[in-house]
Design a protein around this motif. Sequence first.
Motif, PDB file in Angstrom:
ATOM      1  N   TYR A  61      46.576  41.098 -21.021  1.00 23.23           N
ATOM      2  CA  TYR A  61      47.172  42.265 -21.677  1.00 23.23           C
ATOM      3  C   TYR A  61      46.548  42.530 -23.036  1.00 23.23           C
ATOM      4  O   TYR A  61      46.343  43.687 -23.426  1.00 23.23           O
ATOM      5  N   MET A  62      46.229  41.468 -23.781  1.00 24.61           N
ATOM      6  CA  MET A  62      45.669  41.641 -25.125  1.00 24.61           C
ATOM      7  C   MET A  62      44.322  42.350 -25.093  1.00 24.61           C
ATOM      8  O   MET A  62      43.982  43.097 -26.009  1.00 24.61           O
ATOM      9  N   ASN A  63      43.565  42.119 -24.020  1.00 25.15           N
ATOM     10  CA  ASN A  63      42.249  42.752 -23.906  1.00 25.15           C
ATOM     11  C   ASN A  63      42.340  44.252 -23.635  1.00 25.15           C
ATOM     12  O   ASN A  63      41.363  44.982 -23.839  1.00 25.15           O
ATOM     13  N   GLU A  64      43.522  44.704 -23.165  1.00 24.42           N
ATOM     14  CA  GLU A  64      43.644  46.110 -22.760  1.00 24.42           C
ATOM     15  C   GLU A  64      44.643  46.890 -23.609  1.00 24.42           C
ATOM     16  O   GLU A  64      44.969  48.025 -23.296  1.00 24.42           O
ATOM     17  N   ILE A  65      45.153  46.292 -24.706  1.00 24.20           N
ATOM     18  CA  ILE A  65      46.126  46.988 -25.545  1.00 24.20           C
ATOM     19  C   ILE A  65      45.425  47.570 -26.766  1.00 24.20           C
ATOM     20  O   ILE A  65      44.503  46.965 -27.322  1.00 24.20           O
ATOM     21  N   ASP A  66      45.856  48.728 -27.192  1.00 26.60           N
ATOM     22  CA  ASP A  66      45.317  49.371 -28.385  1.00 26.60           C
ATOM     23  C   ASP A  66      46.222  49.000 -29.566  1.00 26.60           C
ATOM     24  O   ASP A  66      47.273  49.601 -29.783  1.00 26.60           O
ATOM     25  N   PHE A  67      45.815  47.990 -30.339  1.00 25.43           N
ATOM     26  CA  PHE A  67      46.682  47.471 -31.394  1.00 25.43           C
ATOM     27  C   PHE A  67      46.809  48.431 -32.570  1.00 25.43           C
ATOM     28  O   PHE A  67      47.765  48.327 -33.349  1.00 25.43           O
ATOM     29  N   SER A  68      45.890  49.360 -32.714  1.00 23.82           N
ATOM     30  CA  SER A  68      46.057  50.360 -33.773  1.00 23.82           C
ATOM     31  C   SER A  68      47.262  51.249 -33.460  1.00 23.82           C
ATOM     32  O   SER A  68      48.010  51.637 -34.372  1.00 23.82           O
ATOM     33  N   ARG A  69      47.467  51.544 -32.185  1.00 25.51           N
ATOM     34  CA  ARG A  69      48.634  52.332 -31.783  1.00 25.51           C
ATOM     35  C   ARG A  69      49.913  51.506 -31.903  1.00 25.51           C
ATOM     36  O   ARG A  69      50.981  52.044 -32.204  1.00 25.51           O
ATOM     37  N   VAL A  70      49.793  50.191 -31.664  1.00 25.52           N
ATOM     38  CA  VAL A  70      50.947  49.303 -31.848  1.00 25.52           C
ATOM     39  C   VAL A  70      51.373  49.294 -33.312  1.00 25.52           C
ATOM     40  O   VAL A  70      52.568  49.353 -33.626  1.00 25.52           O
ATOM     41  N   ASP A  71      50.390  49.237 -34.221  1.00 26.63           N
ATOM     42  CA  ASP A  71      50.702  49.273 -35.657  1.00 26.63           C
ATOM     43  C   ASP A  71      51.390  50.576 -36.036  1.00 26.63           C
ATOM     44  O   ASP A  71      52.346  50.585 -36.832  1.00 26.63           O
ATOM     45  N   GLN A  72      50.921  51.680 -35.473  1.00 27.14           N
ATOM     46  CA  GLN A  72      51.542  52.976 -35.748  1.00 27.14           C
ATOM     47  C   GLN A  72      52.975  53.007 -35.237  1.00 27.14           C
ATOM     48  O   GLN A  72      53.883  53.497 -35.919  1.00 27.14           O
ATOM     49  N   LEU A  73      53.169  52.457 -34.025  1.00 26.55           N
ATOM     50  CA  LEU A  73      54.508  52.409 -33.450  1.00 26.55           C
ATOM     51  C   LEU A  73      55.437  51.547 -34.304  1.00 26.55           C
ATOM     52  O   LEU A  73      56.612  51.887 -34.494  1.00 26.55           O
ATOM     53  N   ARG A  74      54.906  50.443 -34.836  1.00 18.14           N
ATOM     54  CA  ARG A  74      55.727  49.570 -35.674  1.00 18.14           C
ATOM     55  C   ARG A  74      56.229  50.309 -36.912  1.00 18.14           C
ATOM     56  O   ARG A  74      57.397  50.200 -37.283  1.00 18.14           O
ATOM     57  N   ASP A  75      55.360  51.074 -37.551  1.00 18.38           N
ATOM     58  CA  ASP A  75      55.773  51.838 -38.735  1.00 18.38           C
ATOM     59  C   ASP A  75      56.845  52.862 -38.375  1.00 18.38           C
ATOM     60  O   ASP A  75      57.827  53.043 -39.116  1.00 18.38           O
ATOM     61  N   GLU A  76      56.675  53.519 -37.236  1.00 17.47           N
ATOM     62  CA  GLU A  76      57.655  54.515 -36.803  1.00 17.47           C
ATOM     63  C   GLU A  76      59.008  53.862 -36.520  1.00 17.47           C
ATOM     64  O   GLU A  76      60.063  54.393 -36.905  1.00 17.47           O
TER      65      GLU A  76
ATOM     66  N   ASP B 248      45.316  50.271 -21.717  1.00  9.95           N
ATOM     67  CA  ASP B 248      44.413  50.980 -20.816  1.00  9.95           C
ATOM     68  C   ASP B 248      44.852  50.631 -19.400  1.00  9.95           C
ATOM     69  O   ASP B 248      44.468  49.601 -18.840  1.00  9.95           O
ATOM     70  N   LEU B 249      45.704  51.463 -18.835  1.00  7.92           N
ATOM     71  CA  LEU B 249      46.315  51.157 -17.546  1.00  7.92           C
ATOM     72  C   LEU B 249      45.294  51.096 -16.417  1.00  7.92           C
ATOM     73  O   LEU B 249      45.474  50.352 -15.449  1.00  7.92           O
ATOM     74  N   ARG B 250      44.231  51.868 -16.535  1.00  5.16           N
ATOM     75  CA  ARG B 250      43.201  51.841 -15.490  1.00  5.16           C
ATOM     76  C   ARG B 250      42.529  50.463 -15.439  1.00  5.16           C
ATOM     77  O   ARG B 250      42.366  49.889 -14.365  1.00  5.16           O
ATOM     78  N   LYS B 251      42.169  49.936 -16.596  1.00  8.58           N
ATOM     79  CA  LYS B 251      41.557  48.609 -16.632  1.00  8.58           C
ATOM     80  C   LYS B 251      42.561  47.519 -16.276  1.00  8.58           C
ATOM     81  O   LYS B 251      42.234  46.540 -15.617  1.00  8.58           O
ATOM     82  N   LEU B 252      43.806  47.717 -16.710  1.00 11.45           N
ATOM     83  CA  LEU B 252      44.836  46.724 -16.414  1.00 11.45           C
ATOM     84  C   LEU B 252      45.090  46.629 -14.916  1.00 11.45           C
ATOM     85  O   LEU B 252      45.355  45.535 -14.387  1.00 11.45           O
ATOM     86  N   ASP B 253      44.993  47.759 -14.234  1.00 12.46           N
ATOM     87  CA  ASP B 253      45.217  47.763 -12.792  1.00 12.46           C
ATOM     88  C   ASP B 253      44.171  46.940 -12.049  1.00 12.46           C
ATOM     89  O   ASP B 253      44.437  46.443 -10.947  1.00 12.46           O
ATOM     90  N   GLN B 254      43.021  46.757 -12.648  1.00 14.32           N
ATOM     91  CA  GLN B 254      41.990  45.927 -12.029  1.00 14.32           C
ATOM     92  C   GLN B 254      42.377  44.446 -11.999  1.00 14.32           C
ATOM     93  O   GLN B 254      41.829  43.674 -11.223  1.00 14.32           O
ATOM     94  N   HIS B 255      43.324  44.070 -12.832  1.00 12.37           N
ATOM     95  CA  HIS B 255      43.800  42.683 -12.891  1.00 12.37           C
ATOM     96  C   HIS B 255      45.131  42.505 -12.167  1.00 12.37           C
ATOM     97  O   HIS B 255      45.784  41.477 -12.326  1.00 12.37           O
ATOM     98  N   ARG B 256      45.534  43.497 -11.404  1.00 13.11           N
ATOM     99  CA  ARG B 256      46.870  43.497 -10.811  1.00 13.11           C
ATOM    100  C   ARG B 256      47.147  42.240  -9.990  1.00 13.11           C
ATOM    101  O   ARG B 256      48.198  41.601 -10.150  1.00 13.11           O
ATOM    102  N   LEU B 257      46.239  41.880  -9.102  1.00 20.26           N
ATOM    103  CA  LEU B 257      46.463  40.711  -8.249  1.00 20.26           C
ATOM    104  C   LEU B 257      46.560  39.432  -9.077  1.00 20.26           C
ATOM    105  O   LEU B 257      47.379  38.551  -8.789  1.00 20.26           O
TER     106      LEU B 257
END
Length: 343
Positions: free
Chosen positions: A315-330, A115-124
């Motif tokens: 980073y772990m709080n803002e990553i979609d691990f279900s999409r990571v699992d899908q990417l791993r299979d691909e 979630d890049l929008r939420k991640l950007d809040q932690h930029r500093l």
Amino acid sequence: MVQKPGVRHYFAEGVTSRGYISLLPDMMSEWKRTYVLMGGPGTGKSTMIKMIGLELLDRGYEVDFMRSAQDPDSMAGFSIRRSNLAMLDLYEVAPLKWRAPGIVEQFVDFMPLCDLRKLDQHRLQILELEDIEKRLQKEIGIRLAEEFGEKIRPKAPTFEGKQERPWLLNIYSSSDLNEGREEPWSKAQGALRKLQKSKVTPFFLHGLDCEGWLNLAPHYLSDFDQIRLDGKETSEAMDWILSEAEQLGQIIDMVLHPLYPDKVIGIVFPQRNLAIWQGGPEELKDQGLDRPFSSALKNALVQFQNARERLKSIYMNEIDFSRVDQLRDEMLNQILRDLEGLK
């Protein structure tokens, strides 16, 4: 740690008393296809490397896992020995020009899975933690140099632009190895020149950890017949063995000392199931690694790991691990197709 048949664990890079050393430039000269994972810590890259590597191992492929020199419990990559296919975590390897001619590369970015929008809040906070990591990396190198009697100073990588690829010229080092030598690492360089008829793969089997040294040697060598050399003439004996190995014309794994990478502490002949080692692989004292770290070095290592864990948590709080699992299979399916094509 139980080591399965067909798998090896080692370090392709090391935090030494002579700077940050990378052996990847030499290894990559053999690779034909490389997957490069990009993204911040905690986005699932190391876990993906481990899970895909284990799946390939279960399917009968021989897999080399490369541990992270910055975090020995994490995977920095793997390679499939006989197919010359590899996967690397770009965040875990040295910031150098590691691309080699002839390699087909595929860059896989994990950031769109966040979630890049939420991640950007932690930029500093991210920038601050990254600066802390860089400062502590430099401090750890200086502490190691001071405690083990070495003097280092900054030096740019020397391998870029080289047309030939002799092993020593393809090592990335963040510091001078020794001042005043006409030819740095002369013993190791001389030995390697004698081994041109053989395929030599150098690596480390010890990683720097907050509690001391993580020693992979006993597990790596568990299935090998071992010849252990002791005494004052051990180094000379190892040099003689390397010189005699010139005519073997086979695969040779060369284990380097984690603090003094110009020193060979082990020679492994996989095709002959034989390992020659200075002292005992399970004894850190035989390599001079039983000396306790100073409180200053320990503190720097702990602070570095704390900064990494804080970065990972962001980073772990803002990553979609279900999409990571899908990417791993691909990616697994694509790698299997690539391996079929590389046969």
